[in-house]
Design an enzyme around this catalytic site. Structure first.
Site, short mmCIF file in Angstrom:
data_model
loop_
_atom_site.label_atom_id
_atom_site.label_comp_id
_atom_site.label_asym_id
_atom_site.label_seq_id
_atom_site.Cartn_x
_atom_site.Cartn_y
_atom_site.Cartn_z
N CYS A 13 0.83 -1.22 0.00
CA CYS A 13 0.00 0.00 0.00
C CYS A 13 0.87 1.27 0.00
O CYS A 13 1.53 1.56 0.99
CB CYS A 13 -0.90 -0.04 1.23
SG CYS A 13 -1.82 1.47 1.54
N CYS A 16 -0.08 3.88 2.62
CA CYS A 16 0.36 3.40 3.94
C CYS A 16 1.81 3.77 4.19
O CYS A 16 2.17 4.18 5.30
CB CYS A 16 0.20 1.89 4.04
SG CYS A 16 -1.49 1.30 3.89
#
Length: 96
Positions: A13, A16
């Site tokens: 991600c 993230c």
């Protein structure tokens, strides 16, 4: 009072990864030395991911001393917003 902050993320991600720096900076803030900050990889922690019904990452969950959810933040947020949410919840509990 916020006692624990969980950041749910995944290795793949990109948002993230960007949010990790913010989360790390807030976790090292002296104002929050009594709060536990944990990174939770959704692919390695199915139990917590299911318990808190995580459907997207990054997701940050603020918990009380009994692991009850006080607030959930979806997405990549600024350092100031994360600090503000923690402070707001702590001030609400102090004023109750």
């Amino acid at each position: 009072m916020v006692k624990k902050v969980l950041k749910f993320s995944a290795e793949w991600c990109v948002p993230c990864k960007l949010y990790s720096k913010t989360f790390h900076e807030v976790s090292n803030n002296d104002l929050f030395k009594n709060i536990i900050f944990e990174n939770v990889d959704i692919e390695e922690n199915d139990d917590l991911t299911e318990k808190y019904k995580i459907r997207s990452v990054p997701t940050t969950i603020l918990l009380d001393e009994n692991d009850n959810v006080l607030f959930t933040i979806h997405g990549n947020v600024s350092k100031n917003m994360l600090i503000e949410e923690i402070n707001n919840l702590n001030n609400e509990k102090c004023n109750s």
